[in-house]
Design a protein around this motif. Structure first.
Motif, mmCIF file in Angstrom:
data_model
loop_
_atom_site.group_PDB
_atom_site.id
_atom_site.type_symbol
_atom_site.label_atom_id
_atom_site.label_comp_id
_atom_site.label_asym_id
_atom_site.label_seq_id
_atom_site.Cartn_x
_atom_site.Cartn_y
_atom_site.Cartn_z
ATOM 1 N N ASN A 91 0.872 -1.168 0.000
ATOM 2 C CA ASN A 91 0.000 0.000 0.000
ATOM 3 C C ASN A 91 0.914 1.225 0.000
ATOM 4 O O ASN A 91 1.929 1.224 0.687
ATOM 5 C CB ASN A 91 -0.848 -0.040 1.277
ATOM 6 C CG ASN A 91 -2.081 0.787 1.191
ATOM 7 O OD1 ASN A 91 -2.316 1.498 0.234
ATOM 8 N ND2 ASN A 91 -2.893 0.697 2.223
ATOM 9 N N LEU A 92 0.558 2.237 -0.771
ATOM 10 C CA LEU A 92 1.469 3.363 -0.952
ATOM 11 C C LEU A 92 0.722 4.685 -0.922
ATOM 12 O O LEU A 92 -0.360 4.811 -1.495
ATOM 13 C CB LEU A 92 2.177 3.200 -2.312
ATOM 14 C CG LEU A 92 3.458 3.958 -2.552
ATOM 15 C CD1 LEU A 92 4.576 3.468 -1.632
ATOM 16 C CD2 LEU A 92 3.888 3.778 -3.999
ATOM 17 N N ASN A 93 1.331 5.649 -0.267
ATOM 18 C CA ASN A 93 0.824 7.016 -0.236
ATOM 19 C C ASN A 93 0.655 7.503 -1.682
ATOM 20 O O ASN A 93 1.562 7.377 -2.505
ATOM 21 C CB ASN A 93 1.850 7.878 0.514
ATOM 22 C CG ASN A 93 1.452 9.321 0.663
ATOM 23 O OD1 ASN A 93 0.881 9.932 -0.231
ATOM 24 N ND2 ASN A 93 1.791 9.887 1.814
ATOM 25 N N ARG A 94 -0.500 8.065 -1.986
ATOM 26 C CA ARG A 94 -0.829 8.492 -3.349
ATOM 27 C C ARG A 94 0.173 9.496 -3.929
ATOM 28 O O ARG A 94 0.412 9.519 -5.138
ATOM 29 C CB ARG A 94 -2.235 9.091 -3.351
ATOM 30 C CG ARG A 94 -2.724 9.483 -4.699
ATOM 31 C CD ARG A 94 -4.217 9.748 -4.752
ATOM 32 N NE ARG A 94 -4.788 10.332 -3.579
ATOM 33 C CZ ARG A 94 -5.477 11.457 -3.559
ATOM 34 N NH1 ARG A 94 -5.633 12.157 -4.662
ATOM 35 N NH2 ARG A 94 -5.992 11.913 -2.440
ATOM 36 N N ALA A 95 0.777 10.317 -3.091
ATOM 37 C CA ALA A 95 1.757 11.301 -3.570
ATOM 38 C C ALA A 95 2.990 10.635 -4.176
ATOM 39 O O ALA A 95 3.769 11.282 -4.866
ATOM 40 C CB ALA A 95 2.169 12.225 -2.424
ATOM 41 N N PHE A 96 3.151 9.330 -3.947
ATOM 42 C CA PHE A 96 4.332 8.615 -4.422
ATOM 43 C C PHE A 96 3.998 7.534 -5.459
ATOM 44 O O PHE A 96 4.853 6.720 -5.797
ATOM 45 C CB PHE A 96 5.096 8.027 -3.229
ATOM 46 C CG PHE A 96 5.570 9.112 -2.300
ATOM 47 C CD1 PHE A 96 6.775 9.753 -2.512
ATOM 48 C CD2 PHE A 96 4.776 9.524 -1.236
ATOM 49 C CE1 PHE A 96 7.183 10.782 -1.676
ATOM 50 C CE2 PHE A 96 5.183 10.554 -0.397
ATOM 51 C CZ PHE A 96 6.394 11.182 -0.621
ATOM 52 N N TRP A 97 2.773 7.548 -5.963
ATOM 53 C CA TRP A 97 2.380 6.606 -7.015
ATOM 54 C C TRP A 97 3.129 6.917 -8.303
ATOM 55 O O TRP A 97 3.568 8.048 -8.542
ATOM 56 C CB TRP A 97 0.881 6.698 -7.282
ATOM 57 C CG TRP A 97 0.008 6.096 -6.224
ATOM 58 C CD1 TRP A 97 0.380 5.475 -5.065
ATOM 59 C CD2 TRP A 97 -1.423 6.072 -6.236
ATOM 60 N NE1 TRP A 97 -0.732 5.075 -4.358
ATOM 61 C CE2 TRP A 97 -1.845 5.431 -5.051
ATOM 62 C CE3 TRP A 97 -2.394 6.539 -7.124
ATOM 63 C CZ2 TRP A 97 -3.190 5.225 -4.750
ATOM 64 C CZ3 TRP A 97 -3.731 6.344 -6.824
ATOM 65 C CH2 TRP A 97 -4.128 5.691 -5.642
ATOM 66 N N ARG A 98 3.250 5.924 -9.138
ATOM 67 C CA ARG A 98 3.819 6.034 -10.496
ATOM 68 C C ARG A 98 5.282 6.486 -10.517
ATOM 69 O O ARG A 98 5.726 7.139 -11.451
ATOM 70 C CB ARG A 98 2.957 6.937 -11.377
ATOM 71 C CG ARG A 98 1.597 6.341 -11.652
ATOM 72 C CD ARG A 98 0.698 7.278 -12.428
ATOM 73 N NE ARG A 98 -0.623 6.694 -12.582
ATOM 74 C CZ ARG A 98 -1.584 6.702 -11.657
ATOM 75 N NH1 ARG A 98 -1.356 7.251 -10.483
ATOM 76 N NH2 ARG A 98 -2.756 6.145 -11.886
ATOM 77 N N LYS A 99 6.006 6.111 -9.473
ATOM 78 C CA LYS A 99 7.430 6.440 -9.417
ATOM 79 C C LYS A 99 8.283 5.180 -9.238
ATOM 80 O O LYS A 99 9.486 5.271 -9.033
ATOM 81 C CB LYS A 99 7.693 7.420 -8.272
ATOM 82 C CG LYS A 99 7.051 8.795 -8.481
ATOM 83 C CD LYS A 99 7.255 9.670 -7.263
ATOM 84 C CE LYS A 99 6.806 11.089 -7.400
ATOM 85 N NZ LYS A 99 5.633 11.418 -8.099
ATOM 86 N N GLY A 100 7.636 4.014 -9.258
ATOM 87 C CA GLY A 100 8.359 2.753 -9.128
ATOM 88 C C GLY A 100 8.620 2.296 -7.707
ATOM 89 O O GLY A 100 9.245 1.255 -7.500
ATOM 90 N N TYR A 101 8.145 3.027 -6.710
ATOM 91 C CA TYR A 101 8.408 2.646 -5.316
ATOM 92 C C TYR A 101 7.734 1.331 -4.930
ATOM 93 O O TYR A 101 8.334 0.509 -4.221
ATOM 94 C CB TYR A 101 7.952 3.739 -4.348
ATOM 95 C CG TYR A 101 8.798 4.984 -4.379
ATOM 96 C CD1 TYR A 101 10.132 4.957 -3.969
ATOM 97 C CD2 TYR A 101 8.264 6.203 -4.792
ATOM 98 C CE1 TYR A 101 10.911 6.111 -3.983
ATOM 99 C CE2 TYR A 101 9.034 7.354 -4.811
ATOM 100 C CZ TYR A 101 10.357 7.305 -4.409
ATOM 101 O OH TYR A 101 11.121 8.445 -4.414
#
Length: 169
Positions: A91-101
């Motif tokens: 699960n990932l904070n939306r501000a960090f989506w689409r960056k490969g994290y």
């Protein structure tokens, strides 16, 4: 058992109460929560209760940015005995989506489970509508196995899903 994994951009580590504000940024976000099994968290006290429970789980990791220490997500590799495999979740904070994290963290957790636990078989599931999560799963090498369903813990919503497996020698 070491529960710290270092990648190019992340440190995967156990979460603690000091992470509550960072965690609340995504568990309190209805957009992030859309396809998750848990309900949206309403306040920081709910997060603190979850963090208290999560610290006793051996295979739960927070994803902290190496540069700043900010926790931007969490995930786990959990043994599911009836499937004879470890289930991958994240699960990932939306501000960090689409960056490969998410992919970076997922690959790191799989590698850790392989090296530390001797895990060779993994499963992962995503809501069909959550194509981004499906992309992460496939980038980790998972192969489609079957269609299925899953629901929120409170059963308020059921999702059509795709189920995947990964075997590593």
């Amino acid at each position: 058992m070491t529960r710290i994994i270092v990648t190019d951009r992340l440190i995967l580590r156990p979460l603690d109460e000091n992470d509550a504000e960072d965690v609340f940024e995504w568990v309190g976000d209805p957009i992030v929560n859309r396809y998750m099994q848990y309900s949206v968290y309403k306040d920081i006290e709910q997060v603190k209760k979850w963090l208290e429970q999560a610290k006793n789980k051996d295979y739960e990791f927070g994803f902290a940015l190496k540069e700043t220490g900010k926790v931007i997500g969490a995930g786990s590799v959990t043994l599911v005995p009836e499937q004879n495999a470890y289930e991958l979740g994240y699960n990932l904070n939306r501000a960090f989506w689409r960056k490969g994290y998410a992919t970076e963290a997922a690959k790191a957790m799989i590698g850790w489970a392989y090296d530390t636990l001797g895990a060779r078989d993994f499963t992962a599931t995503h809501a069909n509508a959550n194509t981004a999560s499906g992309n992460v799963i496939r980038k980790c090498g998972f192969q489609f196995e079957k269609y299925g369903k899953y629901s929120k813990f409170d059963e308020s919503e059921v999702f059509d899903a795709s189920c995947y497996r990964l075997h590593l020698d």
